[in-house]
Design a protein around this motif. Structure first.
Motif, PDB file in Angstrom:
ATOM      1  N   LYS A  97      16.594  56.099  21.472  1.00 27.10           N
ATOM      2  CA  LYS A  97      18.004  55.795  21.237  1.00 27.10           C
ATOM      3  C   LYS A  97      18.799  57.048  21.548  1.00 27.10           C
ATOM      4  CE  LYS A  97      19.878  55.395  17.023  1.00 27.10           C
ATOM      5  NZ  LYS A  97      20.345  54.833  15.740  1.00 27.10           N
ATOM      6  N   HIS A 150      14.802  52.797  31.640  1.00 22.56           N
ATOM      7  CA  HIS A 150      16.259  52.757  31.538  1.00 22.56           C
ATOM      8  C   HIS A 150      16.759  54.178  31.775  1.00 22.56           C
ATOM      9  CE1 HIS A 150      20.145  51.184  30.210  1.00 22.56           C
ATOM     10  NE2 HIS A 150      20.344  52.432  29.825  1.00 22.56           N
ATOM     11  N   THR A 173      19.840  57.036  32.021  1.00 20.20           N
ATOM     12  CA  THR A 173      21.151  57.386  31.498  1.00 20.20           C
ATOM     13  C   THR A 173      21.498  58.785  31.977  1.00 20.20           C
ATOM     14  OG1 THR A 173      22.515  57.470  29.483  1.00 20.20           O
ATOM     15  CG2 THR A 173      20.281  58.329  29.307  1.00 20.20           C
ATOM     16  N   SER A 177      29.136  56.232  20.439  1.00 18.25           N
ATOM     17  CA  SER A 177      28.388  55.053  20.869  1.00 18.25           C
ATOM     18  C   SER A 177      26.896  55.330  20.809  1.00 18.25           C
ATOM     19  CB  SER A 177      28.775  54.668  22.300  1.00 18.25           C
ATOM     20  OG  SER A 177      28.423  55.700  23.202  1.00 18.25           O
ATOM     21  N   GLU A 178      26.121  54.271  20.987  1.00 18.47           N
ATOM     22  CA  GLU A 178      24.676  54.419  21.084  1.00 18.47           C
ATOM     23  C   GLU A 178      24.149  53.542  22.210  1.00 18.47           C
ATOM     24  OE1 GLU A 178      23.163  53.117  17.245  1.00 18.47           O
ATOM     25  OE2 GLU A 178      22.561  51.212  18.111  1.00 18.47           O
ATOM     26  N   LYS A 179      23.039  53.988  22.783  1.00 15.28           N
ATOM     27  CA  LYS A 179      22.340  53.218  23.811  1.00 15.28           C
ATOM     28  C   LYS A 179      20.881  53.160  23.411  1.00 15.28           C
ATOM     29  CE  LYS A 179      24.945  55.171  27.670  1.00 15.28           C
ATOM     30  NZ  LYS A 179      24.817  56.043  28.826  1.00 15.28           N
TER      31      LYS A 179
END
Length: 160
Positions: free
Chosen positions: A94, A117, A119, A109-111
């Motif tokens: 995360k 994935h 980023t 925010s969080e991803k």
């Protein structure tokens, strides 16, 4: 003689050398080539703290493999003058992103980062922290350009 896994890592590094922009690095991290690299021989986990293994560096960037044990996370940090492209190679991570405001540092925010994935982060995007969500450990690959020579760690965060 090189193993197949090492040949794929060599191929990834060769392709990285051909990249010219952060967008190029990002696209390469999203490619099937990365999915074919076997990092198993390079994994070093510690019960104390996440570990960083330098895989390659040159004048333009450095490539670092990070192994995250159960419950491990980075501090909230910036990237000084570097940009970072990262990909979760295995496990589940995360990313929490934070921003400066006049009254402090605030969560933005969080991803959730499942395997493969990609980023990116730099100081224009904000600060961040990475948290391992898997009991069995997670692995991520980070490219810093230019090489990250320092970063500032932040401890206190205000509410939203």
């Amino acid at each position: 003689m090189r193993t197949c896994e090492n040949q794929k890592l060599d191929e990834l590094i060769y392709e990285l050398k051909r990249c010219r922009t952060m967008s190029d690095y990002h696209s390469l991290f999203e490619s099937n080539l990365l999915k074919s690299v076997n990092f198993n021989q390079l994994l070093i986990f510690s019960n104390e703290k996440y570990t960083r293994t330098l895989l390659f560096e040159n004048d333009l960037y450095e490539l670092i493999l990070i192994c995250w044990g159960k419950g491990q996370k980075s501090a909230i940090h910036d990237h000084a003058k570097s940009q970072c492209v990262m990909v979760c190679v295995s496990g589940l991570l995360k990313e929490n992103v934070y921003h400066f405001r006049s009254t402090g540092i605030f969560w933005e925010s969080e991803k959730i980062l499942p395997p493969f994935h990609v980023t990116k982060i730099n100081n224009d995007v904000g600060l961040h922290e990475i948290i391992n969500l898997k009991d069995s450990g997670s692995v991520s690959l980070h490219l810093y350009s230019p090489k990250i020579s320092s970063c500032t760690v932040y401890e206190s965060v205000n509410a939203k």
